[in-house]
Every structure is written in C-alpha cells, then in structure tokens.
Design an enzyme around this catalytic site. Structure first.
Site, short mmCIF file in Angstrom:
data_model
loop_
_atom_site.label_atom_id
_atom_site.label_comp_id
_atom_site.label_asym_id
_atom_site.label_seq_id
_atom_site.Cartn_x
_atom_site.Cartn_y
_atom_site.Cartn_z
N THR A 115 -10.07 -16.57 -4.90
CA THR A 115 -9.98 -16.08 -6.56
C THR A 115 -10.88 -15.47 -6.84
OG1 THR A 115 -10.78 -17.90 -6.06
CG2 THR A 115 -8.92 -18.72 -6.45
N ASN A 154 -13.25 -15.79 -9.13
CA ASN A 154 -14.21 -16.24 -10.43
C ASN A 154 -15.47 -15.81 -11.12
OD1 ASN A 154 -13.96 -18.14 -7.79
ND2 ASN A 154 -14.85 -19.24 -9.32
N GLU A 197 -10.13 -17.58 -13.24
CA GLU A 197 -10.22 -17.71 -12.03
C GLU A 197 -8.79 -16.72 -10.88
OE1 GLU A 197 -11.05 -20.95 -8.60
OE2 GLU A 197 -11.82 -22.06 -10.24
#
Length: 505
Positions: free
Chosen positions: A52, A54, A121
């Site tokens: 992911t 962020n 995310e």
C-alpha cells in the site's frame, strides 16, 4: 469518550453481529487528491502481502500551514465515511507514469489496534519495479464500496482485501467510470527521457532510434535517465549500505577522513564544507569523495571502520567506469562522430570519481540541500535512495522538473565541459536538490571528466576557432572546482565562454 473510542466500540459491536461482507458501487463526485507517499507501518507488504502507498496527512498542522493539496487530503480523510473506496491513481514523479486502478482503505484499520489517527492507504493494482517513497501520488476517488470491518484473523483480512481488489477492478471497468482514466487531473508533468543502455551499446550510427532519442534529450534537457544498464541491484545495495554505515559514524570518526588538498580532496566533507554549490549558503549535505587506482595503492584502506566499504566502492567505481563508456559511445554517435570518439579520450588516465552524498531533511525555510548549479565536467551519472529533492531546470517551460529518487536507474547529465566541447549544441542544465521530505536522501554520484591531458577542442564548425592554446580537460575542470573550494561570492568563468558554475551535485 473520544472519537476513536466511540468508533472502536461501534466496530466491535458491528463485528460481533457481522454478516458476510457486502460490496456495492456507490459513485461519488470524483475527488482528486495529491500527496507524498510516506512509509507506513510496513505491514502492507510484510504482513499482508499488499504494497500500500500511505499518503501523508498533516493532522497536526494549522490551516495557515497547509498547502491547498494538503488541506484537500486532510479534509477528505477527516470527513468521509470510513471504509473501502475505488479510485484511479498515478505516481506523477515515480518510476511509472501509467494510470492504474486502486482499492483504497480510509479509516482506522480496526484489525490492528495501534493506530492513533485515520489513514488513507491506496493499494494500486499494478506491480512497480521499485518503491516510490517520497514521490507524489495523484488519486482520483470515484466510488464507495463497503464500510470498514474488524476481522478476527489476518487470514480473513487478507482474503477480504483480495476480494476488495477484484471487486474494485471490475467496478472501474464500467464505461461510466473507465472514462475517468483520461481525466485532466492525470495529465503528466514534464519527465526526463529514458534511454536504453543496452540499445546504445548495440547502436552503430546516428540514425539508430536509441541514439536519436539520446540526442534529443541532450539538445532539449542535457539530462536523461539510463535504464537497462546491467549493473546489479546487489552491487548498488552494497554501496548504499556502505555509505549509510559511514555517514552513521560519530563525527569524530568521519572527520578522521577529512578531504584535504594533499589528498586531492578525496575523503569526507561535513555539512557546510567547501563543496557548497550556493555561495554564502550553508548547504545541508555531507559527502565522501573517491576514485581511481591511487586510492588503493599499496594496500591502503579508505575507511577501515566500515567493513566492506572499500570493496563495495572499488567495485562500483569499476562498473560505473565501464557503463560510462556506453554513454560516451551514444554521445559520440549522436554527434555524427566515430563511436569511440569520446571514449578514446577518456580511458588512458580517466578523471573518474565517485561522490557519496547524504542529504538530511531540511529543517528551516530557506535552507537548501544543494543549490542551483551546473556541473563543471563532462558526464555525471547518479542514483538515489530515500527522500526526494533533485530538480532540473525546464529549459522549455521554465520552472523545475522534479526527478524522483531512483535506486536502480541512473540519472545522467552533461556538464559545462560537454557543452563547451559541442560548441553549445548540447546543454549543461542547472539543477538543485531540496530534500523537503521526512527522510534522508542518499546519492551515489559518478563523474567521468575524460583524460585530464586531452585538449578541449569544440567539434564540427567550431573546431577552427580553437588553437594550440586550448585548455586541457584537467585545466578546465580544475579551474572551476577551485572556484567552488574558495567559495567565491561570484563564480567567473575561466578563459572560455560557456554557461555554468563550478559545482557538483
């Protein structure tokens, strides 16, 4: 009871009565967001297997301290319903310029219990060749999919995340949504051209497509990115690790290796040292300079405190010297010269050096990591890890082109010597470093300034303007480096006319 406590209680009550996860597509007004990609908890890839990206959210900043983009991200994260969203995204200064589908989580991630603020995310449904921390993510949020749920096990969480990815991918294929792939928000910013090193190595003449692309890059930018170069990731990783361990030493140990005139300025230079590119400014960078066989003559060890430092640096220098031969071949062909024109003038006694640099995050307004300058030599090649900040002057549009940190591709640029040698045909372009991220930026910078005793004679129609009084490569570069070391308030040119200063990145 605080907002987070009320939220967690609601999630626990919902989880005890939880039915199978239901997903549906609720279209929302397309919401554009742009923010820096930051390091999260590391569990996206380490624990769950999903890398992911962020997004930075400045929860603690006052309204007057936020840019318009930062305020938009904060407002979105604070006000929207928590859960899973579908979106499109691109990394506008990263390794890949494509626009891809996204399954995105907004909320507290209740399966984990260590979050103190909500997170955004995105999981970009695309495999990138390298990470892009410090780059900027453009995100166009288009649909709400489901509420946030606390799962009882990681296996269940992973299963549902995969299902979110599949559902979002299908939802984003619908004609009503898919047209947003070409949304004006995704118009790409200026990017440096990427040149295939292997193709340059095979090229035989100036009409080769790879050579033509290189020539165009040198005419327009004086910068290009060299990919498919054959230098192993393992070697690059070793050199970055060696550099990190050196810069992590106590100051007293680093200063034992201080660069001095008697060492031909090889060695360590602390923050604010003589390698400043901004006269009168204290640049926030430290460096270690080395190169050439004399560094290891007689079994000398450059940095005995760091195991493997010398071996990694020696291997890197040797491989970069060979890679620069390929770049010089392409430059020769792009000018309509014999393929070995420049390499014949670069490998008898090469002035080829490496600069390991570390740029800590900038702390105060007005600070610079490395001020705007042009390189004084012929060819510079660098790769970087962490942070951000390299910016190249856009000669066509003005302003600056942001160049992302790229660990395994080399950003190359021509210096003043190359500009002069080509009679100003190829550009020596101003560039700078502003590491305004939260992490340190490190760079491995390789310079090939050709053989020092070779006369600098502009080619082609400019050749007749030069006489036997022409400067040598060594005289030309040394005269400019000396100006930098003396920290002149103004940097006058040596007795030849071309653009540029006397600095190194």
């Amino acid at each position: 009871m605080c907002i987070r406590d009320r939220y967690q209680r609601r999630v626990r009550e919902f989880s005890r009565e939880r039915m199978p996860v239901h997903r549906s597509v609720s279209l929302i007004t397309p919401t554009p967001l742009r923010a820096e990609v930051i390091h999260g908890f590391g569990r996206g890839s380490k624990v769950l297997g999903f890398p992911t990206a962020n997004m930075q959210i400045r929860w603690d900043a006052g309204a007057d301290d936020l840019t318009e983009e930062e305020a938009a991200v904060l407002s979105f994260a604070r006000d929207v319903e928590t859960g899973i969203y579908a979106a499109f995204a691109c990394v506008d200064d990263g390794p890949d310029a494509g626009v891809y589908k996204v399954a995105m989580s907004v909320g507290w991630n209740p399966t984990f219990d260590d979050l103190k603020t909500k997170t955004v995310e995105p999981w970009i449904l695309h495999d990138y060749e390298e990470d892009f921390y410090g780059c900027h993510l453009r995100l166009l949020v288009v649909a709400y999919i489901r509420p946030e749920v606390k799962f009882e096990s990681f296996d269940e969480l992973i299963q549902e995340i995969r299902a979110d990815g599949r559902f979002c991918s299908e939802a984003l294929d619908s004609p009503e949504v898919a047209q947003l792939l070409t949304h004006p928000f995704f118009l790409p910013p200026p990017r440096l051209p990427v040149i295939d090193a292997e193709a340059i190595g095979r090229a035989e003449n100036s009409q080769d497509p790879a050579v033509e692309r290189l020539r165009e890059a040198c005419l327009e930018h004086g910068f290009f990115i060299l990919g498919n170069h054959g230098i192993s990731h393992e070697l690059i990783d070793r050199v970055f690790e060696a550099g990190s361990r050196f810069f992590g030493l106590p100051d007293a140990q680093k200063l034992m290796h201080t660069a001095r005139p008697e060492t031909l300025y090889r060695g360590y230079t602390p923050i604010g040292g003589f390698h400043n590119c901004s006269p009168g400014a204290k640049e926030r960078k430290e460096s270690f300079y080395f190169g050439g066989q004399r560094d290891w003559e007689g079994g000398d060890v450059l940095v005995p405190q760091v195991e493997g430092f010398d071996e990694a640096c020696r291997d890197f220098h040797r491989h970069m010297l060979e890679l620069s031969r390929t770049a010089l071949r392409g430059l020769s062909l792009s000018l309509g010269l014999e393929a070995d024109f420049f390499s014949d003038r670069a490998y008898n006694n090469p002035a080829a050096k490496v600069l390991l640099t570390a740029y800590p995050p900038l702390k105060h307004a007005g600070e610079v990591s490395c001020g705007a300058h042009t390189d004084c030599g012929f060819l510079t090649m660098l790769c970087s890890a962490g942070g951000r900040g390299l910016q190249v002057r856009d000669a066509q549009e003005g302003g600056w082109i942001a160049v992302p940190s790229s660990k395994y591709r080399f950003v190359c640029n021509l210096g003043d010597l190359a500009c002069h040698w080509t009679g100003g045909v190829f550009q020596s372009t101003p560039h700078r470093v502003l590491n305004d991220s939260d992490t340190e930026r490190q760079s491995l910078v390789f310079f090939n300034n050709l053989d020092p005793d070779v006369k600098v004679r502009p080619i082609g129609e400019h050749a007749t303007a030069m006489t036997d009084t022409a400067m040598t490569c060594g005289e030309y570069v040394s005269s400019k480096l000396q100006l930098m070391r003396e920290n002149y308030e103004a940097c006058p040119e040596p007795e030849v006319q071309e653009p540029g200063g006397a600095c190194q990145p």
